[in-house]
Design a protein around this motif. Structure first.
Motif, mmCIF file in Angstrom:
data_model
loop_
_atom_site.group_PDB
_atom_site.id
_atom_site.type_symbol
_atom_site.label_atom_id
_atom_site.label_comp_id
_atom_site.label_asym_id
_atom_site.label_seq_id
_atom_site.Cartn_x
_atom_site.Cartn_y
_atom_site.Cartn_z
ATOM 1 N N VAL A 44 -13.114 -2.202 9.702
ATOM 2 C CA VAL A 44 -12.060 -2.998 9.373
ATOM 3 C C VAL A 44 -11.733 -2.033 8.007
ATOM 4 C CG1 VAL A 44 -11.786 -5.181 8.097
ATOM 5 C CG2 VAL A 44 -13.833 -4.747 9.736
ATOM 6 N N VAL A 45 -10.308 -1.735 8.972
ATOM 7 C CA VAL A 45 -8.818 -1.750 7.915
ATOM 8 C C VAL A 45 -8.157 -2.427 7.399
ATOM 9 C CG1 VAL A 45 -7.114 -0.010 8.117
ATOM 10 C CG2 VAL A 45 -9.263 0.220 9.514
ATOM 11 N N LYS A 46 -8.188 -2.037 5.653
ATOM 12 C CA LYS A 46 -7.296 -3.020 5.278
ATOM 13 C C LYS A 46 -6.456 -1.882 4.148
ATOM 14 C CE LYS A 46 -11.709 -5.998 4.165
ATOM 15 N NZ LYS A 46 -12.637 -6.424 3.427
ATOM 16 N N HIS A 47 -5.255 -3.287 4.617
ATOM 17 C CA HIS A 47 -3.974 -2.415 3.998
ATOM 18 C C HIS A 47 -4.039 -2.941 2.635
ATOM 19 C CE1 HIS A 47 -3.619 0.853 7.524
ATOM 20 N NE2 HIS A 47 -3.686 -0.219 8.052
ATOM 21 N N ILE A 48 -4.460 -3.051 1.688
ATOM 22 C CA ILE A 48 -4.308 -3.210 0.295
ATOM 23 C C ILE A 48 -3.177 -3.648 0.115
ATOM 24 C CG2 ILE A 48 -5.374 -4.110 -2.189
ATOM 25 C CD1 ILE A 48 -7.601 -2.913 -0.426
ATOM 26 N N LYS A 49 -2.576 -2.274 -0.235
ATOM 27 C CA LYS A 49 -1.614 -1.801 -0.479
ATOM 28 C C LYS A 49 -0.800 -1.088 0.514
ATOM 29 C CE LYS A 49 1.455 -1.181 -5.100
ATOM 30 N NZ LYS A 49 1.558 -0.583 -6.283
ATOM 31 N N PRO A 50 -0.191 -1.417 1.300
ATOM 32 C CA PRO A 50 0.287 0.218 2.500
ATOM 33 C C PRO A 50 1.153 1.217 1.492
ATOM 34 C CG PRO A 50 0.953 -2.618 2.685
ATOM 35 C CD PRO A 50 -0.134 -2.368 1.475
ATOM 36 N N GLY A 51 0.016 2.065 2.101
ATOM 37 C CA GLY A 51 0.244 3.826 1.387
ATOM 38 C C GLY A 51 -0.014 4.596 0.466
ATOM 39 N N ARG A 52 -0.794 3.402 -0.618
ATOM 40 C CA ARG A 52 -1.392 3.015 -1.897
ATOM 41 C C ARG A 52 -2.418 2.910 -1.848
ATOM 42 N NH1 ARG A 52 1.267 6.527 -5.098
ATOM 43 N NH2 ARG A 52 4.090 5.725 -4.886
ATOM 44 N N GLY A 74 4.543 7.379 0.204
ATOM 45 C CA GLY A 74 2.914 8.066 -0.712
ATOM 46 C C GLY A 74 1.787 8.040 0.761
ATOM 47 N N GLY A 75 1.016 7.761 1.494
ATOM 48 C CA GLY A 75 0.955 7.520 2.635
ATOM 49 C C GLY A 75 -0.524 8.055 1.923
ATOM 50 N N LEU A 76 -1.411 7.332 2.533
ATOM 51 C CA LEU A 76 -3.287 7.203 3.379
ATOM 52 C C LEU A 76 -3.426 8.498 4.008
ATOM 53 C CD1 LEU A 76 -3.815 4.367 1.000
ATOM 54 C CD2 LEU A 76 -3.416 6.933 -0.395
ATOM 55 N N LEU A 77 -4.112 9.219 4.345
ATOM 56 C CA LEU A 77 -4.417 10.061 5.217
ATOM 57 C C LEU A 77 -6.516 9.750 5.093
ATOM 58 C CD1 LEU A 77 -2.401 12.540 6.592
ATOM 59 C CD2 LEU A 77 -2.870 10.415 7.868
ATOM 60 N N GLU A 96 -0.634 10.551 -0.709
ATOM 61 C CA GLU A 96 0.799 11.230 -0.763
ATOM 62 C C GLU A 96 1.277 12.305 0.647
ATOM 63 O OE1 GLU A 96 2.942 13.089 -4.127
ATOM 64 O OE2 GLU A 96 1.037 12.657 -5.803
ATOM 65 N N ALA A 97 0.449 11.585 1.134
ATOM 66 C CA ALA A 97 0.455 12.200 2.640
ATOM 67 C C ALA A 97 1.915 12.706 3.440
ATOM 68 C CB ALA A 97 -0.407 12.018 3.945
ATOM 69 N N HIS A 98 2.684 11.068 2.846
ATOM 70 C CA HIS A 98 3.800 11.149 3.361
ATOM 71 C C HIS A 98 4.690 10.953 4.970
ATOM 72 C CE1 HIS A 98 5.345 10.981 -0.727
ATOM 73 N NE2 HIS A 98 4.461 12.079 -1.268
ATOM 74 N N SER A 128 -2.449 4.450 6.267
ATOM 75 C CA SER A 128 -1.848 3.710 5.614
ATOM 76 C C SER A 128 -0.579 4.093 5.722
ATOM 77 C CB SER A 128 -2.484 3.144 4.723
ATOM 78 O OG SER A 128 -1.783 1.669 3.941
ATOM 79 N N ALA A 129 0.256 3.361 5.433
ATOM 80 C CA ALA A 129 1.926 3.904 5.119
ATOM 81 C C ALA A 129 3.181 2.953 6.204
ATOM 82 C CB ALA A 129 2.663 5.147 5.317
ATOM 83 N N ASN A 130 4.216 2.938 4.514
ATOM 84 C CA ASN A 130 4.488 1.451 5.340
ATOM 85 C C ASN A 130 6.141 2.282 5.248
ATOM 86 O OD1 ASN A 130 5.625 1.587 2.454
ATOM 87 N ND2 ASN A 130 5.293 -0.946 2.770
ATOM 88 N N SER A 131 6.613 3.785 4.857
ATOM 89 C CA SER A 131 7.216 4.107 4.811
ATOM 90 C C SER A 131 6.534 5.614 4.124
ATOM 91 C CB SER A 131 8.634 3.372 4.353
ATOM 92 O OG SER A 131 8.292 3.991 2.633
ATOM 93 N N THR A 132 7.509 7.179 4.429
ATOM 94 C CA THR A 132 7.313 8.255 3.878
ATOM 95 C C THR A 132 7.641 8.381 2.048
ATOM 96 O OG1 THR A 132 9.549 8.729 4.048
ATOM 97 C CG2 THR A 132 7.684 9.300 6.016
ATOM 98 N N ALA A 133 8.150 7.003 1.906
ATOM 99 C CA ALA A 133 8.475 7.689 0.457
ATOM 100 C C ALA A 133 6.961 6.689 0.170
ATOM 101 C CB ALA A 133 9.470 6.325 0.719
#
Length: 167
Positions: free
Chosen positions: A80-88, A62-65, A29-31, A55-60
């Motif tokens: 290797v970074v994998k955005h399995i569900k961006p921001g989640r 959630g966002g991960l750091l 929830e870094a937004h 990982s995030a695709n928008s501030t809404a």
């Protein structure tokens, strides 16, 4: 506005404290909005001698750091970074001179069990066959309707294993 500044300073102080003591810190929830927050993130990484993946695709969303202490990062040969569900749901496959391991940073949906089960299945499908750390905001409660069952298949140490979750 003054309380927002205080909250931000308090959160930053807590983050600095965590990064001073830990090799790995996962935040949900870094937004995070790179266009606004990137200078602050660069300052945090420089001050704490750490590397951050987000990982995030928008501030809404959630966002991960995911922060890794520079001392732990010294022997790293590849990430290797994998955005399995961006921001989640994000994973980092880390290869170093000491071997290979994976870190998942996870923020499960808080609204429905069906969405959490779907997310858990995404994690299970992405789970590698080498040592893995799962960190996150699972958004589970103690309500009976929020319980899930799962089969562990061939991965006894993994919480989601190779099995599928069911409602």
């Amino acid at each position: 506005a003054a309380s927002d500044v205080y909250k931000r300073q308090s959160k930053l102080s807590h983050l600095y404290s965590l990064l001073a003591r830990a090799e790995l810190v996962c935040i949900q929830e870094a937004h995070f909005d790179a266009s606004v927050t990137l200078p602050l993130l660069n300052k945090v990484c420089a001050h704490t001698n750490s590397t951050c993946f987000y990982s995030a695709n928008s501030t809404a969303a959630g966002g991960l750091l995911t922060f890794i202490n520079a001392n732990s990062f010294k022997g790293v040969k590849a990430v290797v970074v994998k955005h399995i569900k961006p921001g989640r749901i994000m994973s980092l496959d880390i290869v170093s001179g000491r071997g290979r391991f994976c870190v998942f940073n996870i923020h499960l949906d808080h609204e429905t069990v069906v969405n959490r089960v779907s997310d858990l299945n995404l994690i299970g499908d992405a789970m590698p066959n080498f040592p893995t750390i799962l960190a996150g905001d699972w958004n589970f409660t103690t309500q009976l309707k929020d319980k899930v069952t799962f089969a562990c298949a061939d991965r006894p140490a993994a919480i989601v294993g190779g099995g599928r979750f069911e409602n």
